[in-house]
Design an enzyme around this catalytic site. Structure first.
Site, PDB file in Angstrom:
ATOM      1  N   ASP A 187       0.825  -1.203   0.000  1.00 45.16           N
ATOM      2  CA  ASP A 187       0.000   0.000   0.000  1.00 45.16           C
ATOM      3  C   ASP A 187       0.863   1.258   0.000  1.00 45.16           C
ATOM      4  O   ASP A 187       0.355   2.377  -0.147  1.00 45.16           O
ATOM      5  CB  ASP A 187      -0.997  -0.003   1.166  1.00 45.16           C
ATOM      6  CG  ASP A 187      -0.337  -0.104   2.529  1.00 45.16           C
ATOM      7  OD1 ASP A 187       0.903  -0.192   2.607  1.00 45.16           O
ATOM      8  OD2 ASP A 187      -1.078  -0.109   3.541  1.00 45.16           O
ATOM      9  N   SER A 188       2.175   1.084   0.084  1.00 39.23           N
ATOM     10  CA  SER A 188       3.102   2.194  -0.123  1.00 39.23           C
ATOM     11  C   SER A 188       2.938   2.795  -1.511  1.00 39.23           C
ATOM     12  O   SER A 188       3.417   3.898  -1.782  1.00 39.23           O
ATOM     13  CB  SER A 188       4.549   1.719   0.070  1.00 39.23           C
ATOM     14  OG  SER A 188       4.796   0.538  -0.678  1.00 39.23           O
ATOM     15  N   ASP A 237      -0.967  -6.151  -0.235  1.00 37.76           N
ATOM     16  CA  ASP A 237      -1.371  -5.545   1.027  1.00 37.76           C
ATOM     17  C   ASP A 237      -2.877  -5.341   1.092  1.00 37.76           C
ATOM     18  O   ASP A 237      -3.499  -4.920   0.102  1.00 37.76           O
ATOM     19  CB  ASP A 237      -0.719  -4.161   1.178  1.00 37.76           C
ATOM     20  CG  ASP A 237       0.542  -4.194   1.998  1.00 37.76           C
ATOM     21  OD1 ASP A 237       0.770  -5.176   2.729  1.00 37.76           O
ATOM     22  OD2 ASP A 237       1.322  -3.218   1.920  1.00 37.76           O
ATOM     23  N   LYS A 296      -1.242  -9.501   2.867  1.00 44.68           N
ATOM     24  CA  LYS A 296      -0.521  -9.035   4.050  1.00 44.68           C
ATOM     25  C   LYS A 296      -1.400  -8.056   4.808  1.00 44.68           C
ATOM     26  O   LYS A 296      -2.056  -7.204   4.197  1.00 44.68           O
ATOM     27  CB  LYS A 296       0.798  -8.349   3.689  1.00 44.68           C
ATOM     28  CG  LYS A 296       1.587  -7.860   4.929  1.00 44.68           C
ATOM     29  CD  LYS A 296       2.987  -7.412   4.575  1.00 44.68           C
ATOM     30  CE  LYS A 296       3.020  -6.054   3.922  1.00 44.68           C
ATOM     31  NZ  LYS A 296       2.557  -4.962   4.833  1.00 44.68           N
ATOM     32  N   GLU A 308      -1.602  -5.696   8.673  1.00 43.74           N
ATOM     33  CA  GLU A 308      -0.832  -5.153   9.789  1.00 43.74           C
ATOM     34  C   GLU A 308      -1.500  -5.457  11.123  1.00 43.74           C
ATOM     35  O   GLU A 308      -2.731  -5.509  11.212  1.00 43.74           O
ATOM     36  CB  GLU A 308      -0.676  -3.638   9.620  1.00 43.74           C
ATOM     37  CG  GLU A 308       0.092  -3.235   8.373  1.00 43.74           C
ATOM     38  CD  GLU A 308       0.274  -1.732   8.242  1.00 43.74           C
ATOM     39  OE1 GLU A 308      -0.108  -1.002   9.184  1.00 43.74           O
ATOM     40  OE2 GLU A 308       0.797  -1.290   7.205  1.00 43.74           O
ATOM     41  N   GLU A 336       9.129  -4.317  11.007  1.00 40.24           N
ATOM     42  CA  GLU A 336       9.541  -3.004  10.498  1.00 40.24           C
ATOM     43  C   GLU A 336      10.007  -2.084  11.613  1.00 40.24           C
ATOM     44  O   GLU A 336       9.327  -1.888  12.607  1.00 40.24           O
ATOM     45  CB  GLU A 336       8.396  -2.330   9.726  1.00 40.24           C
ATOM     46  CG  GLU A 336       8.786  -0.968   9.183  1.00 40.24           C
ATOM     47  CD  GLU A 336       7.823  -0.400   8.155  1.00 40.24           C
ATOM     48  OE1 GLU A 336       8.046   0.742   7.705  1.00 40.24           O
ATOM     49  OE2 GLU A 336       6.850  -1.099   7.800  1.00 40.24           O
TER      50      GLU A 336
END
Length: 281
Positions: free
Chosen positions: A49-50, A88, A118, A120, A186
């Site tokens: 999602d970056s 993501d 993925k 978080e 991270e």
């Protein structure tokens, strides 16, 4: 049969089996051309999602939509033959409930062809991870600094220092027990990353963590030096493509303004008169 059809793509079990072995090589990709470049060299390609910050100029990842992730996932899928593709889950697409997470993860997999998603979060997401994995959706977890929680953290700060390290350890244990096949660590202290890597049975993928992790991931634009004004401590630049592109574009601009481009070798000649007149006749 094409050459790519002879190549077997890596799977989540393949990645899980690499625990403690040759480190996993991971990069992001958001477009077909970049996917084709990184595929021969990477074990995992993450459609992160970056993309919102890297390609769309957003201030954070929070505005990235599910549709945006699907569009870029489809583009990356067209460029991959070998690497495991993970997409993501964007902010707001999985936190409400395990059922919401399943609907959106299933859509991501169906519409992009990715092999895993993925998400978080640590202990708080363990139930959702268990719900997804028990229903056939492989999950890569992400703990430590989780960018979707940047407002909660008060910025992109190192996580897990001092007494806070025990929280990150609990997160790691919880997501491993819930069935995640790997986890991104991270921006955590190196000693903490080493401890977690030794303590859990699934591969750890470091970004701003430790060389002792089972693999490493970077944003491809960062390691290629596409941005001249962005230099995170944890990024090693393997090229300076942003600077090289600026020099090249400046050269193009000079040639256009001074009428050196296009030159004779870049333009087409006149149509022979015989051919031009033949149509009229």
């Amino acid at each position: 049969m094409s050459a790519t059809q002879d190549i077997r793509a890596l799977t989540p079990p393949d990645v899980a089996a690499r625990k403690g072995g040759v480190p996993l090589v991971c990069l992001t990709a958001y477009t077909t051309p970049v996917a084709k470049i990184v595929d021969p060299h990477c074990d995992i390609v993450l459609v992160g999602d970056s993309v919102g910050m890297v390609l769309h100029g957003l201030p954070s990842t929070l505005s990235v939509s599910l549709d945006m992730m699907i569009m870029h996932g489809q583009a990356v899928r067209r460029g991959l033959a070998r690497a495991l593709m993970i997409v993501d889950m964007p902010f707001g697409s999985y936190e409400e409930s395990p059922e919401q997470a399943f609907r959106n993860a299933a859509r991501l997999m169906a519409e992009t062809g990715c092999a895993a998603v993925k998400l978080e979060g640590g202990e708080g997401m363990a139930g959702t991870i268990r719900f997804l994995t028990s229903r056939g959706i492989p999950v890569m977890a992400h703990i430590g600094l989780t960018p979707q929680a940047v407002n909660t953290f008060g910025g992109y700060k190192v996580q897990g220092r001092g007494e806070a390290s025990e929280r990150i350890v609990r997160d790691a244990i919880a997501i491993a027990e819930a069935g995640a096949f790997s986890v991104v660590l991270e921006k955590v202290p190196e000693q903490l990353a080493r401890r977690i890597t030794a303590d859990i049975a699934i591969p750890t993928i470091g970004i701003g963590a430790s060389a002792a992790c089972d693999g490493q991931i970077l944003v491809v634009d960062d390691m290629l030096g596409m941005f001249t004004d962005f230099r995170p401590k944890f990024v090693k630049r393997y090229a300076e493509l942003g600077q090289a592109a600026s020099v090249a574009i400046a050269g193009y601009a000079r040639d256009v303004r001074e009428r050196r481009f296009p030159a004779a070798e870049h333009v087409f000649g006149d149509i022979p008169k015989a051919l031009a007149g033949g149509a009229a006749a």
